[in-house]
Design a protein around this motif. Structure first.
Motif, mmCIF file in Angstrom:
data_model
loop_
_atom_site.group_PDB
_atom_site.id
_atom_site.type_symbol
_atom_site.label_atom_id
_atom_site.label_comp_id
_atom_site.label_asym_id
_atom_site.label_seq_id
_atom_site.Cartn_x
_atom_site.Cartn_y
_atom_site.Cartn_z
ATOM 1 N N VAL A 1 66.513 31.062 39.734
ATOM 2 C CA VAL A 1 65.315 31.865 39.493
ATOM 3 C C VAL A 1 65.450 32.597 38.161
ATOM 4 C CG1 VAL A 1 64.015 33.874 40.307
ATOM 5 C CG2 VAL A 1 64.716 32.103 41.924
ATOM 6 N N GLY A 2 66.610 33.137 37.890
ATOM 7 C CA GLY A 2 66.839 33.829 36.621
ATOM 8 C C GLY A 2 66.643 32.927 35.426
ATOM 9 N N LYS A 3 67.106 31.699 35.512
ATOM 10 C CA LYS A 3 66.927 30.740 34.420
ATOM 11 C C LYS A 3 65.446 30.448 34.196
ATOM 12 C CE LYS A 3 71.339 28.393 34.908
ATOM 13 N NZ LYS A 3 72.004 27.138 35.289
ATOM 14 N N ILE A 4 64.708 30.309 35.281
ATOM 15 C CA ILE A 4 63.270 30.048 35.171
ATOM 16 C C ILE A 4 62.569 31.237 34.522
ATOM 17 C CG2 ILE A 4 61.136 29.744 36.490
ATOM 18 C CD1 ILE A 4 62.911 28.132 38.518
ATOM 19 N N LEU A 5 62.852 32.435 35.017
ATOM 20 C CA LEU A 5 62.200 33.629 34.487
ATOM 21 C C LEU A 5 62.564 33.895 33.032
ATOM 22 C CD1 LEU A 5 62.542 35.993 37.542
ATOM 23 C CD2 LEU A 5 60.427 35.039 36.619
ATOM 24 N N ALA A 6 63.749 33.510 32.638
ATOM 25 C CA ALA A 6 64.183 33.734 31.265
ATOM 26 C C ALA A 6 63.512 32.782 30.282
ATOM 27 C CB ALA A 6 65.699 33.599 31.174
ATOM 28 N N ALA A 7 62.945 31.684 30.776
ATOM 29 C CA ALA A 7 62.391 30.677 29.872
ATOM 30 C C ALA A 7 60.901 30.407 30.051
ATOM 31 C CB ALA A 7 63.162 29.366 30.045
ATOM 32 N N ALA A 8 60.352 30.638 31.228
ATOM 33 C CA ALA A 8 58.972 30.254 31.523
ATOM 34 C C ALA A 8 57.965 31.290 31.032
ATOM 35 C CB ALA A 8 58.791 30.062 33.024
#
Length: 64
Positions: A7-14
């Motif tokens: 989830v953190g990876k998604i939020l950091a890029a999306a």
């Protein structure tokens, strides 16, 4: 912990999250600030410091 890292990876890029149900969720400064503010209360937070760092970095990069 692995789920929250993803989830953190998604939020950091999306820019927008499109869930399987419900309305799209814009990843804006308000959402990032809210998540960072609540992060210290998350049970898993201490095991995923890189997620907090990624969110803070994203907010900083956006000028927020």
């Amino acid at each position: 912990v692995q789920t929250w890292r993803s989830v953190g990876k998604i939020l950091a890029a999306a820019d927008v999250i499109v869930p399987g149900h419900g309305e799209p969720i814009p990843v804006d400064d308000d959402l990032l600030r809210t998540l960072l503010g609540a992060y210290g209360q998350a049970e898993w937070g201490e095991r995923c410091p890189e997620v907090r760092a990624a969110l803070a970095s994203r907010l900083g990069a956006r000028g927020g």
